[in-house]
Write a protein that holds these residues in place. Sequence first.
Motif, mmCIF file in Angstrom:
data_model
loop_
_atom_site.group_PDB
_atom_site.id
_atom_site.type_symbol
_atom_site.label_atom_id
_atom_site.label_comp_id
_atom_site.label_asym_id
_atom_site.label_seq_id
_atom_site.Cartn_x
_atom_site.Cartn_y
_atom_site.Cartn_z
ATOM 1 N N TRP A 158 0.820 -1.217 0.000
ATOM 2 C CA TRP A 158 0.000 0.000 0.000
ATOM 3 C C TRP A 158 0.853 1.266 0.000
ATOM 4 N N VAL A 159 2.130 1.149 0.336
ATOM 5 C CA VAL A 159 2.994 2.321 0.440
ATOM 6 C C VAL A 159 3.560 2.752 -0.924
ATOM 7 N N ILE A 160 3.343 1.971 -1.960
ATOM 8 C CA ILE A 160 3.967 2.242 -3.258
ATOM 9 C C ILE A 160 3.526 3.597 -3.827
ATOM 10 N N TYR A 161 2.225 3.822 -3.940
ATOM 11 C CA TYR A 161 1.757 5.086 -4.529
ATOM 12 C C TYR A 161 2.088 6.304 -3.661
ATOM 13 N N PRO A 162 1.863 6.259 -2.336
ATOM 14 C CA PRO A 162 2.268 7.420 -1.529
ATOM 15 C C PRO A 162 3.765 7.711 -1.615
#
Length: 118
Positions: A45-49
């Motif tokens: 989930w941290v990829i886009y942020p």
Amino acid sequence: MKTQNILYWIATGLLSLMLLGSATMYFVKHADVVMEFEKLGFPIWVIYPLAICKIAAVAVILSNKGGVLKQWAYAGLFFNITLAFFAHFMVGDGEEIGALIAMALLLSSYFLGKKVRP
């Protein structure tokens, strides 16, 4: 002073290209990045942020506005690159050299920038 200015822009330009290239990969080759993050043990989930933060950090550093914001951008990149180095080192995939290059460019940009772009 002119030499320092040239070295600053080379380091900052190469660092910016590395960061924007990796952020672009996060969007364009998302499936590959997901596999890499899972291999390293990071949540996906941290990829886009993270991609958005990398782009924002480059924009802040290149604009030379917001002294405190620029410090936070450099600090955030420092921690990101440090964690990337240790993640690759602990997994033993031999890809920590990219993080070392990025760290050298980051530190060069930061310290030369303090001299040529106060």
